[in-house]
Structures are given as C-alpha cells and as structure tokens.
Design a protein around this motif. Sequence first.
Motif, short mmCIF file in Angstrom:
data_model
loop_
_atom_site.label_atom_id
_atom_site.label_comp_id
_atom_site.label_asym_id
_atom_site.label_seq_id
_atom_site.Cartn_x
_atom_site.Cartn_y
_atom_site.Cartn_z
N LEU A 179 19.92 -40.03 12.52
CA LEU A 179 19.82 -38.91 13.46
C LEU A 179 20.77 -37.78 13.07
CD1 LEU A 179 19.54 -40.94 16.79
CD2 LEU A 179 17.73 -39.60 15.69
N GLU A 180 21.87 -38.13 12.45
CA GLU A 180 22.80 -37.10 11.98
C GLU A 180 22.22 -36.34 10.78
OE1 GLU A 180 26.91 -37.00 9.35
OE2 GLU A 180 26.58 -38.70 10.72
N ARG A 181 21.64 -37.10 9.87
CA ARG A 181 21.17 -36.49 8.61
C ARG A 181 19.72 -35.98 8.71
NH1 ARG A 181 23.64 -38.38 3.94
NH2 ARG A 181 22.32 -36.81 2.93
N VAL A 182 18.92 -36.63 9.53
CA VAL A 182 17.49 -36.27 9.65
C VAL A 182 17.17 -36.09 11.13
CG1 VAL A 182 15.15 -36.85 8.92
CG2 VAL A 182 17.10 -37.79 7.66
N PRO A 183 17.65 -35.02 11.75
CA PRO A 183 17.45 -34.86 13.20
C PRO A 183 16.02 -34.53 13.60
CG PRO A 183 18.56 -32.94 12.29
CD PRO A 183 18.49 -33.95 11.19
N VAL A 184 15.23 -34.04 12.67
CA VAL A 184 13.84 -33.70 12.95
C VAL A 184 12.94 -34.52 12.04
CG1 VAL A 184 12.10 -31.89 13.03
CG2 VAL A 184 14.47 -31.35 13.64
N PHE A 185 12.07 -35.33 12.64
CA PHE A 185 11.14 -36.15 11.85
C PHE A 185 9.98 -36.55 12.74
CE2 PHE A 185 14.36 -38.80 13.76
CZ PHE A 185 13.73 -39.96 14.19
N LEU A 203 18.44 -37.95 21.93
CA LEU A 203 19.47 -38.72 21.24
C LEU A 203 20.24 -37.85 20.25
CD1 LEU A 203 17.84 -42.21 20.59
CD2 LEU A 203 19.61 -41.60 22.23
N VAL A 204 19.57 -36.90 19.64
CA VAL A 204 20.27 -35.97 18.75
C VAL A 204 21.25 -35.12 19.56
CG1 VAL A 204 19.99 -33.95 17.25
CG2 VAL A 204 18.44 -35.91 17.00
N ALA A 205 20.83 -34.69 20.73
CA ALA A 205 21.69 -33.84 21.57
C ALA A 205 22.76 -34.64 22.30
CB ALA A 205 20.82 -33.08 22.58
N GLU A 206 22.47 -35.92 22.61
CA GLU A 206 23.40 -36.76 23.37
C GLU A 206 23.67 -38.06 22.61
OE1 GLU A 206 22.44 -37.19 27.64
OE2 GLU A 206 20.70 -35.91 27.22
N GLY A 213 7.49 -40.82 16.98
CA GLY A 213 6.32 -40.55 17.79
C GLY A 213 6.62 -40.08 19.19
N THR A 214 7.92 -40.01 19.55
CA THR A 214 8.32 -39.60 20.90
C THR A 214 9.41 -38.53 20.78
OG1 THR A 214 7.99 -41.93 21.49
CG2 THR A 214 8.93 -40.50 23.19
N PRO A 215 9.00 -37.30 20.53
CA PRO A 215 9.99 -36.23 20.27
C PRO A 215 11.02 -36.06 21.37
CG PRO A 215 7.76 -35.51 19.72
CD PRO A 215 7.62 -36.82 20.40
N ARG A 216 10.63 -36.27 22.64
CA ARG A 216 11.61 -36.05 23.72
C ARG A 216 12.77 -37.04 23.61
NH1 ARG A 216 7.36 -38.77 26.01
NH2 ARG A 216 7.87 -40.69 27.15
N ASP A 217 12.48 -38.30 23.24
CA ASP A 217 13.56 -39.27 23.07
C ASP A 217 14.39 -38.96 21.83
OD1 ASP A 217 12.73 -40.57 25.33
OD2 ASP A 217 11.74 -42.23 24.30
N ARG A 218 13.70 -38.58 20.75
CA ARG A 218 14.41 -38.23 19.52
C ARG A 218 15.36 -37.06 19.77
NH1 ARG A 218 10.64 -35.01 16.02
NH2 ARG A 218 11.46 -33.42 17.44
N ASP A 219 14.85 -35.99 20.39
CA ASP A 219 15.68 -34.79 20.60
C ASP A 219 16.84 -35.08 21.55
OD1 ASP A 219 13.91 -33.49 18.96
OD2 ASP A 219 12.83 -32.48 20.58
#
Length: 423
Positions: free
Chosen positions: A391-397, A290-293, A282-288
Amino acid sequence: MSVDDRFGPDLEEARKNRPLPTVSEIVTDPVSDWASDFSHVDPVWAADPYPIQDDLRARCPIAHTGRFGGVWLPTRYEDVAAIAYDTERFSSRAIVVSNVRPPIELAPMGSVPPISSDPPFHHDARKLLLPAFTKSAVRKQEEATRAYCHELIDAFEGRDVVDAAHEYAQHIPVRVIANLLGLPPEDGPLFRRFIETSLESVNKPPEERADGFAALADYLVAQIRDHLDQPRDDLITYLLEAELYGQKLNPDHVLGTIILLLIAGIDTTWSAIGASLWHLAGTPRDRDRLVAEPALLPAAMEELLRAYAPVTMARLVRQDMHWNGVDMKAEDWVLLSFPAANRDPAQFERADEVVIDREVNRHAAFGLGIHRCVGSHLARMELRVALEVWLERVPVFELADPEGVTWAASQVRGPRTLPLRIG
C-alpha cells in the motif's frame, strides 16, 4: 539411538515398510448436488465457494459426499467448533482429504505432527514448537521480511501489469520459512511443487501422489543430513537436537514436522496475502481508505482473514455414531471449513460483507481447539508487512483481468494467478 543413526542407511527401508493406507475410488465427475455429492476440489467451488456454503448452511448444514470414500461438510460455526474441540470422537490423524486414508497405526503422532497428532501426544509435540513462534521470535524476522517485500516491488519498475500472486504473495512466505528452517531460498520452485503434491493433487492416482511425497521426503532427508554435518541456528537443527520423553525425536517426527512447517507455513500465508490484495484491487473504497488510514490495517487484516480464511482442516470419525442429525461411520472424513464458519450469520453480523473496521471479530481463520495454528503470530506479521509495503509503494491498483484470476482447488484456497494493473 544416536542422532546420526536416525537418518542413516536404514531409514529408507523403514519408510518402505510402513503400514499400508486405505485407498478409495477416484471420482472426478461434475458435482450433481452440493448437499449429497460435493467436491471441495471442483472448479466451481474453487472459483467461489461462498454462495454454495451459504446455500448448504440454510438447507443442509451438514452436507455429505461419497467421494474420497465418504466426507461430511458442516457449514455452521457451532458445528465446526464442536468438532474442532472434540478430540474424543474425531481424530486428527489425517488433515488433508484425499483418496488415501493413512493407517490407524500412525496415531497418535500422525504424519505431520503436531497438527496430525491426537492427545495426549499432541500437547507435548506442540510445546516443542512454541518457542520458535512467540511474538518476540517473530519480531526478529520482520526487518528482513520488509526489506524483501520492497525488493520484490522494486522489480515491478516500468511495468503496468504484474501478477501479484506469482511475483509477490507467493515469494514472501517462501523466503521466511526457508530462513526459519535453514533451507536454500533458491529452492522456492521446488517448494511450490511439493505444495501442489500435498494439497492440490488429491484426486490424482495414489501412485503419482506417492511419487511426489517420496521426492519431498528425499529432498528433506538430504537437507537433514546436511544439517547433521553442519549444525546451524535454525529450526531443522533445533528439531534434530530436541528431546521428547527423554529421547531424541524419531525420524518420522522430525521429517513430518518439517513438512508441516514447509507446506502449511507457505501456502496458508501466501493465500491470505493474495486474497487480501484481490479484495483491495476489486474494492477501491477499502483500498483508498487503508492508504489514507494506515492505522486501520490491523483491524482490516483480521476482517480479511475472516472473510477469506484460506484454510479448511479435516478430521476422521473414530467410530460409528449419530452426530447432530447425521449418521457418521468410522473413518469418514469431516471437513472443518473455517471459511464457512467465518461467514455464518448466526456468529457474525453482516457475515457476507467485508467490514474493514469491524470491532468484534472472533474469527476462526487460524482454526479452533487444540490445533489452532501455532504460527499465527508469524502469519500475521507476514500479512501485515506485505500489505503495508504494498500500500505504501503501490497505492493505486486494480484487477487487470478479473477473469484471469485463478484460485487453488484445495483445502487451502488463495489466488494462484492475480493480474493487477498498477500505477
């Protein structure tokens, strides 16, 4: 007393002859006022307790209810901490609020030692478990845990929507704890039923709950007897061979500790994993970020634990007293809401926000005082690995159906259904 004697034919008779508990009236009416009539199993609380806790902290920091025979709810960090550290005036004999108060005769061991134990017994019972939960012991579980997380995600292939609670979070600690205890991993559905009996059915008739606990005990006694016949390198065999004060542990100690490790070791961790995925979905900025960093994940984990701490513990008041402005009676429950403590603005800056790079984070998600979670290293490993692999396998959700997310109505709060759109 030999090991075999402890779990022989006399065990069932001893279980039937235990002292009787105190039973209070079951109240299921809707909450009329959270300050004077709260219920931690109310659907409104289960869905989102944080605004309620914030309101109480501001206008009635120690709430009360007549439900469950009388319960207090402190919402300030300082009050929660004070009670958690005060073993003289508050007993840990019962840690789950229900309509049944365990008899005083269970002290100092309690029903699920060491978390239900009072000093000085608590120190020695806890010390028995420490070797199994050191950082080095936990590291031995990481490779298998990571492989299992990949296996679970492999099963998502070709699908757009998955239930991240049912199909991911709830499987990971089941497998880990089953391996540690030496229980069949295929009995996972049984473990879920036992968790519901222990934590999510506190307002059901005592007889119904008693039947559920009897089924749990029967299952574990059968597993214990199998371990007696075939000793192996696991925690059940360790407990069967362990000694305290020069004697083998009594059967209630062995059984109670296994129940603790099974129930608490599973529900708390799957709740933390599920709540973390819910937040990131529900918080794409945090998800993205963590995927990037990915190096930020350890700090983010601690913040997610702070913000969505799953566990609320309970204590029993030892004797009538005036405490911090309220009149507590002997045998009143006290709910130690670590989630409320973790969102106290007097303790944390931007307490109501999730700040995934928060630098100073002395949260209470694993408890405070002598009962701080003995398995915190294991829980952290499971949470970290579960999030790393996801996050490695499902980076977008994202949340597939925000209204379809349901939360446990109990002292361990986490998503029970979590439909996510992946891809």
